[in-house]
Design an enzyme around this catalytic site. Structure first.
Site, PDB file in Angstrom:
ATOM      1  CB  CYS A 107      -2.129 -58.755 -42.892  1.00 50.95           C
ATOM      2  SG  CYS A 107      -0.771 -57.682 -43.384  1.00 50.95           S
ATOM      3  CE  LYS A 159       5.014 -56.841 -39.152  1.00 49.80           C
ATOM      4  NZ  LYS A 159       3.684 -56.960 -38.558  1.00 49.80           N
ATOM      5  CG  ASN A 160       5.386 -59.261 -35.983  1.00 48.93           C
ATOM      6  OD1 ASN A 160       4.837 -58.212 -36.351  1.00 48.93           O
ATOM      7  ND2 ASN A 160       5.275 -60.385 -36.663  1.00 48.93           N
ATOM      8  NE  ARG A 173       0.397 -53.068 -41.870  1.00 50.03           N
ATOM      9  CZ  ARG A 173      -0.641 -53.673 -41.358  1.00 50.03           C
ATOM     10  NH1 ARG A 173      -1.654 -53.976 -42.109  1.00 50.03           N
ATOM     11  NH2 ARG A 173      -0.669 -53.975 -40.085  1.00 50.03           N
ATOM     12  CD  GLN A 178      -7.578 -69.324 -26.644  1.00 43.05           C
ATOM     13  OE1 GLN A 178      -7.031 -69.775 -25.647  1.00 43.05           O
ATOM     14  NE2 GLN A 178      -8.820 -69.649 -26.995  1.00 43.05           N
ATOM     15  NE  ARG A 220      -4.609 -59.812 -35.242  1.00 39.07           N
ATOM     16  CZ  ARG A 220      -5.840 -60.183 -34.960  1.00 39.07           C
ATOM     17  NH1 ARG A 220      -6.862 -59.474 -35.344  1.00 39.07           N
ATOM     18  NH2 ARG A 220      -6.058 -61.283 -34.284  1.00 39.07           N
ATOM     19  NE  ARG A 275      -4.516 -61.631 -38.118  1.00 39.79           N
ATOM     20  CZ  ARG A 275      -3.422 -60.919 -38.370  1.00 39.79           C
ATOM     21  NH1 ARG A 275      -3.385 -60.096 -39.399  1.00 39.79           N
ATOM     22  NH2 ARG A 275      -2.368 -61.019 -37.605  1.00 39.79           N
ATOM     23  N   PRO A 276      -9.362 -64.132 -34.633  1.00 36.14           N
ATOM     24  CG  PRO A 276      -9.741 -66.282 -33.770  1.00 36.14           C
ATOM     25  CD  PRO A 276      -9.233 -65.547 -34.984  1.00 36.14           C
ATOM     26  CG  ASP A 324       4.650 -63.808 -40.117  1.00 38.14           C
ATOM     27  OD1 ASP A 324       3.502 -64.088 -40.472  1.00 38.14           O
ATOM     28  OD2 ASP A 324       4.920 -63.311 -39.008  1.00 38.14           O
TER      29      ASP A 324
HETATM   30  N1  EPU Z   1      -5.944 -67.466 -32.660  1.00 41.07           N
HETATM   31  C1  EPU Z   1      -7.129 -67.783 -32.063  1.00 41.07           C
HETATM   32  N2  EPU Z   1      -7.538 -67.036 -30.991  1.00 41.07           N
HETATM   33  C2  EPU Z   1      -6.801 -66.023 -30.498  1.00 41.07           C
HETATM   34  C3  EPU Z   1      -5.582 -65.693 -31.100  1.00 41.07           C
HETATM   35  C4  EPU Z   1      -5.167 -66.438 -32.195  1.00 41.07           C
HETATM   36  O1  EPU Z   1      -7.809 -68.702 -32.496  1.00 41.07           O
HETATM   37  O2  EPU Z   1      -7.236 -65.389 -29.507  1.00 41.07           O
HETATM   38  C5  EPU Z   1      -5.454 -68.256 -33.804  1.00 41.07           C
HETATM   39  C6  EPU Z   1      -5.337 -67.401 -35.067  1.00 41.07           C
HETATM   40  O3  EPU Z   1      -6.575 -67.341 -35.770  1.00 41.07           O
HETATM   41  C7  EPU Z   1      -4.260 -68.144 -35.826  1.00 41.07           C
HETATM   42  C8  EPU Z   1      -3.361 -68.685 -34.707  1.00 41.07           C
HETATM   43  O4  EPU Z   1      -4.132 -68.673 -33.531  1.00 41.07           O
HETATM   44  O5  EPU Z   1      -4.821 -69.216 -36.527  1.00 41.07           O
HETATM   45  C9  EPU Z   1      -2.080 -67.916 -34.458  1.00 41.07           C
HETATM   46  O6  EPU Z   1      -2.368 -66.529 -34.256  1.00 41.07           O
HETATM   47  P1  EPU Z   1      -1.454 -65.592 -33.373  1.00 41.07           P
HETATM   48  O7  EPU Z   1      -2.267 -65.066 -32.260  1.00 41.07           O
HETATM   49  O8  EPU Z   1      -0.173 -66.281 -33.052  1.00 41.07           O
HETATM   50  O9  EPU Z   1      -1.166 -64.399 -34.388  1.00 41.07           O
HETATM   51  P2  EPU Z   1      -1.041 -62.864 -34.033  1.00 41.07           P
HETATM   52  O10 EPU Z   1      -0.421 -62.705 -32.703  1.00 41.07           O
HETATM   53  O11 EPU Z   1      -2.312 -62.156 -34.295  1.00 41.07           O
HETATM   54  C10 EPU Z   1       1.370 -62.545 -34.900  1.00 41.07           C
HETATM   55  C11 EPU Z   1       2.063 -61.721 -35.952  1.00 41.07           C
HETATM   56  C12 EPU Z   1       1.747 -62.254 -37.323  1.00 41.07           C
HETATM   57  C13 EPU Z   1       2.128 -63.738 -37.401  1.00 41.07           C
HETATM   58  C14 EPU Z   1       1.477 -64.525 -36.266  1.00 41.07           C
HETATM   59  C15 EPU Z   1       1.931 -65.976 -36.203  1.00 41.07           C
HETATM   60  C16 EPU Z   1       2.100 -59.546 -34.916  1.00 41.07           C
HETATM   61  C17 EPU Z   1       1.598 -58.168 -34.893  1.00 41.07           C
HETATM   62  N3  EPU Z   1       1.584 -60.357 -35.844  1.00 41.07           N
HETATM   63  O12 EPU Z   1      -0.015 -62.408 -35.140  1.00 41.07           O
HETATM   64  O13 EPU Z   1       2.591 -61.522 -38.197  1.00 41.07           O
HETATM   65  O14 EPU Z   1       1.692 -64.278 -38.625  1.00 41.07           O
HETATM   66  O15 EPU Z   1       1.796 -63.906 -35.002  1.00 41.07           O
HETATM   67  O16 EPU Z   1       3.313 -66.043 -36.054  1.00 41.07           O
HETATM   68  O17 EPU Z   1       2.951 -59.928 -34.124  1.00 41.07           O
HETATM   69  C18 EPU Z   1       3.285 -60.566 -40.190  1.00 41.07           C
HETATM   70  O18 EPU Z   1       4.242 -60.071 -39.581  1.00 41.07           O
HETATM   71  O19 EPU Z   1       3.202 -60.577 -41.446  1.00 41.07           O
HETATM   72  C19 EPU Z   1       2.190 -61.180 -39.444  1.00 41.07           C
HETATM   73  C20 EPU Z   1       1.015 -61.397 -39.936  1.00 41.07           C
END
Ligand code: EPU
Length: 430
Positions: free
Chosen positions: A117, A22-23, A399, A126, A93, A122-123, A307
């Protein structure tokens, strides 16, 4: 209202074939925007998040159609807008990948802030920091829309303050057509980051170092159309592995990359589960020895994946002794605990820790999926219980899990999807 109805108490056995990740899919589909020709993407999971991102691209003018159940044809050359401000965009997301792809291709993007989710804040600071370092201006409009714009993206150094999957991939997308070299330091290393790099490189991009914490991207002018098959879903595989252990079953998980599952396999082995690795499959056998408690700390790859954290919580509640989970990635990923507690689980949450007193008697109770992986945990918990559990909010589960009912049924589980209308219940398909 649709629900899953699960009658547990039976060990799982048999084989399950894992779908595409998925991701990876939700990043690679918008990444096609960067391409100057049509692409065909294979091993696409048939899940609602993929339908959603496909419809978003269609709304923008791309020609997106299914060639078969697991292949998508995407022609991005007809895209006529850089605006993606719709409810569909807010609904997931991964729509944040539109920012990097549109900025990389057209130099501008207007995208609604993503949903998805809810694990607390979820900022995307970055992601925006990376775009700005490349020379774009970004602004939040009305608290709900991100606008990004640039004359030229120019390669640069970006040091990520947190290891972020989304920011790493988004900056890779924007930098793929920038002038010169971009270096992302403290990059995330998940298998889907390597998959995105392989996809971009197959189109003619120049991305090196994906899978390490320093990724170098040299921008190119033209990306050509390709056929690309995405990697298997590490988390879907981990979910079935967990379910096999939780029911003390023995299953074979096919169409996987064992290396991507090392942290999950290691944890299950520590608990006493026998794991046998093959080239593209794993056998998970929890049918003989009693399982032992363990502690888990979630971390960016190659650490234990957040996850799979809720699924392991469901497994650990069946194992006598005290297990402690330390959620180190998300601030608030324990919303599902109150649902497991309704089933009799003894779990207390203290900040980032969940303390699980396993081996206590569990009883069936109506529960809800509070998010995607929480929903997977509800299925696993229900499979442990001698009784019938109804799980609501299953749209979260759909999803990210293709054919979840059919796959669990093929493993011998008693699970069905039903549509409830007041007093009536009607089974939906298999
Ligand atoms: N974070 C920041 N600033 C940013 C981005 C992230 O502070 O600009 C923090 C987040 O708050 C969190 C950490 O960094 O504490 C990690 O977040 P990350 O950006 O890695 O998460 P994401 O890219 O939004 C993806 C997956 C998630 C998975 C995370 C971590 C997708 C669409 N989502 O989210 O997947 O939990 O990486 O591996 O790829 C899931 O599949 O159930 C799911 C939630």
């Amino acid at each position: 209202m649709e629900k899953f109805v699960v009658t547990g108490g039976k060990p799982l056995s048999g084989e399950v074939t894992i779908s595409g990740a998925k991701n990876a899919a939700v990043a690679i589909i918008p990444a096609v925007i960067l391409c100057d020709e049509p692409c065909q993407i294979e091993n696409i999971p048939n899940i609602s998040d993929v339908s959603l991102i496909s419809r978003i691209l269609q709304q923008m003018g791309a020609n997106v159609r299914r060639i078969n159940r697991s292949s998508l044809y995407i022609d991005p050359t007809k895209i006529r807008t850089c605006n993606a401000v719709t409810d569909l965009v807010r609904g997931m997301r991964a729509s944040y990948y539109l920012l990097g792809a549109l900025l990389g291709k057209y130099g501008k993007a207007k995208v609604a802030l993503p949903g998805g989710c809810n694990f607390g804040v979820r900022p995307i600071d970055q992601h925006l920091k990376g775009f700005e370092a490349l020379g774009a201006t970004t602004q939040l409009v009305d608290g709900a829309i991100i606008e990004a714009e640039c004359d030229n993206l120019v390669g640069t150094h970006v040091y990520l303050d947190v290891v972020s999957v989304g920011a790493t991939m988004n900056i890779m997308l924007a930098a793929s057509k920038a002038k010169g070299q971009t270096i992302i330091e403290n990059a995330a290393r998940e298998p889907h980051i390597v998959d995105l790099a392989n996809f971009l490189n197959s189109m003619g991009a120049d991305v090196r170092g994906a899978g390490t914490d320093v990724i170098k991207i040299r921008g190119v002018e033209y990306l050509h159309g390709i056929t690309y098959s995405i990697i298997p879903d590490q988390i879907e595989a981990g979910t079935y592995m967990c379910a096999a252990a939780a029911t003390r079953g023995c299953i074979t998980v096919k169409n996987i990359t064992p290396k991507h599952l090392e942290s999950i396999s290691a944890k299950l082995r520590e608990m006493g589960v026998k794991i046998t690795e093959y080239d593209e499959a794993l056998k998970v056998d929890a049918s003989s020895a009693p399982l032992k408690r363990c502690n888990i700390k979630t971390m960016p790859h190659p650490g234990f994946p957040t996850d799979c954290q809720p699924q392991f919580a469901a497994l650990l509640m069946s194992v006598p002794g005290t297990s402690i989970i330390n959620e180190n990635v998300w601030d608030n990923r324990y919303q599902y605990v109150s649902e497991l507690v309704r089933m009799g689980a003894q779990i207390s949450v203290e900040g980032r820790l969940a303390i699980i007193e396993g081996g206590v008697p569990l009883t069936a109770a109506p529960v809800k999926a509070t998010d995607l992986r929480a929903g997977a945990a509800m299925i696993i918990a229900a499979l442990e219980i001698n009784g019938t559990t109804e799980i609501s909010n299953i749209q979260f589960i759909e999803r990210g899990y293709e054919d979840v009912v059919e796959k669990f049924r093929a493993l011998g589980a008693d699970i069905k999807k039903v549509y409830f209308t007041g007093d009536n219940e009607q089974e939906l398909g298999a």
